[in-house]
Scaffold this motif. Structure first.
Motif, PDB file in Angstrom:
ATOM      1  N   ARG A  37       0.818  -1.217   0.000  1.00 18.62           N
ATOM      2  CA  ARG A  37       0.000   0.000   0.000  1.00 18.62           C
ATOM      3  C   ARG A  37       0.850   1.265   0.000  1.00 18.62           C
ATOM      4  NH1 ARG A  37      -3.975   0.053   4.719  1.00 18.62           N
ATOM      5  NH2 ARG A  37      -2.292   1.106   5.825  1.00 18.62           N
ATOM      6  N   LEU A  40       2.285   1.856  -3.493  1.00 17.89           N
ATOM      7  CA  LEU A  40       1.259   2.307  -4.436  1.00 17.89           C
ATOM      8  C   LEU A  40       0.854   3.755  -4.161  1.00 17.89           C
ATOM      9  CD1 LEU A  40      -1.027  -0.878  -4.502  1.00 17.89           C
ATOM     10  CD2 LEU A  40       0.883  -0.296  -6.010  1.00 17.89           C
ATOM     11  N   GLN A  41       0.695   4.093  -2.888  1.00 21.64           N
ATOM     12  CA  GLN A  41       0.302   5.466  -2.538  1.00 21.64           C
ATOM     13  C   GLN A  41       1.390   6.459  -2.916  1.00 21.64           C
ATOM     14  OE1 GLN A  41      -0.546   4.852   1.644  1.00 21.64           O
ATOM     15  NE2 GLN A  41      -2.752   4.882   1.291  1.00 21.64           N
ATOM     16  N   ILE A  44       1.486   6.975  -6.867  1.00 20.65           N
ATOM     17  CA  ILE A  44       0.478   7.864  -7.453  1.00 20.65           C
ATOM     18  C   ILE A  44       0.646   9.290  -6.942  1.00 20.65           C
ATOM     19  CG2 ILE A  44      -1.173   5.999  -7.824  1.00 20.65           C
ATOM     20  CD1 ILE A  44      -2.781   7.226  -5.444  1.00 20.65           C
ATOM     21  N   ARG A  53      -8.228   4.126  -1.282  1.00 18.57           N
ATOM     22  CA  ARG A  53      -7.567   2.852  -1.018  1.00 18.57           C
ATOM     23  C   ARG A  53      -8.165   1.742  -1.880  1.00 18.57           C
ATOM     24  NH1 ARG A  53      -7.063   0.714   5.093  1.00 18.57           N
ATOM     25  NH2 ARG A  53      -5.976   2.732   5.215  1.00 18.57           N
ATOM     26  N   LEU A  56      -6.937   2.067  -5.424  1.00 22.25           N
ATOM     27  CA  LEU A  56      -5.560   1.566  -5.517  1.00 22.25           C
ATOM     28  C   LEU A  56      -5.559   0.040  -5.592  1.00 22.25           C
ATOM     29  CD1 LEU A  56      -3.565   3.665  -2.891  1.00 22.25           C
ATOM     30  CD2 LEU A  56      -3.584   3.951  -5.361  1.00 22.25           C
ATOM     31  N   TYR A  60      -4.403  -2.142  -8.841  1.00 19.39           N
ATOM     32  CA  TYR A  60      -3.229  -3.012  -8.744  1.00 19.39           C
ATOM     33  C   TYR A  60      -3.583  -4.465  -9.059  1.00 19.39           C
ATOM     34  CZ  TYR A  60       0.910  -5.388  -7.144  1.00 19.39           C
ATOM     35  OH  TYR A  60       2.023  -6.180  -7.110  1.00 19.39           O
ATOM     36  N   LEU A  94      -4.904   4.401 -13.549  1.00 16.27           N
ATOM     37  CA  LEU A  94      -5.361   5.543 -12.755  1.00 16.27           C
ATOM     38  C   LEU A  94      -5.089   6.873 -13.460  1.00 16.27           C
ATOM     39  CD1 LEU A  94      -4.189   4.272  -9.253  1.00 16.27           C
ATOM     40  CD2 LEU A  94      -6.543   4.427 -10.075  1.00 16.27           C
TER      41      LEU A  94
END
Length: 252
Positions: A37, A40-41, A44, A53, A56, A60, A94
């Motif tokens: 997480r 990924l955060q 972006i 969340r 995401l 993914y 995204l």
């Protein structure tokens, strides 16, 4: 690659070797520290994208599924290329246009999280020691690159317990392609029919091992749903704990 010799007392076990997959087998993926997480955060965020969340997670999962569908049929690929492709698909889903530098950053962050947070299953060491004590050649046969497998084996102390370990990068082959199995068999000095192969993937471990004549064992997380019916071969045995391998090998 291999570990130190241990004193063995060979039993009447029908197997000469036990090959283990690594991720999902000797350690579980169900460890909070392995969550991506943060990666990924951050990715972006660097792309100036806002996403929840759930967004995401969904992006993914779809990216990972698509990348695996493209790479899996290949007899060999580097996993760093698979991971880069996954993060590229994730960002594009995204609305982002990631540069190669960001993709490589994501891959390195992922690698570091795995190296720092993975934990062997509680009965892993005892199982390996018992198998080796019974005279079996015990090794890892893993679909992963060397920059994952070698440091993970060392960090977990498996370099002192195993006879050998083989990565897909070293073999130039990814399970279920036969070449990686033959590479491991050459190290073990035995025939496929005398090998017990333990893994968590029907596609890679069970199908690949059975094709060569190995006895296959599928490990599944406790409480996980039954695997769906498919055209793939079924494992000879299904277990929830590594220690159950000892009974199957006839050394318990």
């Amino acid at each position: 690659m291999g570990g130190d010799d241990v004193v063995s007392s060979r039993t009447a076990c029908e197997f000469e070797a036990a090959f283990f997959d690594f991720g999902g087998t000797l350690y579980s993926y169900q460890i909070p520290g392995l969550s991506l997480r943060y990666v990924l955060q951050e990715a972006i965020g660097r792309l100036g994208i806002d996403a929840s969340r759930q967004e995401l997670r969904d992006a993914y999962l779809l990216a990972s599924r698509a990348a695996n569908l493209e790479f899996a049929p290949r007899p060999y690929y580097l996993h760093r290329e698979l991971f880069e492709d996954t993060y590229r698909r994730f960002a594009e889903a995204l609305g982002g246009k990631p540069e190669l530098e960001l993709l490589r950053w994501c891959c390195e962050q992922q690698r570091q999280r795995v190296l720092e947070n993975f934990e062997l299953r509680p009965d892993c060491v005892d199982t390996i020691e018992t198998l080796r004590g019974a005279g079996l050649h015990v090794s890892i046969v893993s679909n992963i690159d060397d920059d994952y497998l070698d440091p993970m084996v060392e960090r977990a102390g498996l370099d002192r317990l195993l006879d050998a370990w083989t990565s897909s990068e070293e073999a130039g082959s990814c399970k279920p392609d036969p070449k990686i199995f033959h590479h491991a068999l050459a190290k073990a000095g035995c025939e496929a029919g005398s090998v017990l192969f333990i893994g968590d993937s029907i596609e890679a471990d069970v199908a690949g091992g059975r094709t060569l004549g190995m006895t296959t064992v599928l490990i599944r997380e406790a409480g996980s749903p039954a695997f769906p019916a498919s055209s793939l071969p079924e494992p000879h045995h299904v277990i929830e704990n590594l220690g159950e391998v000892l009974r199957i090998a006839g050394v318990s």
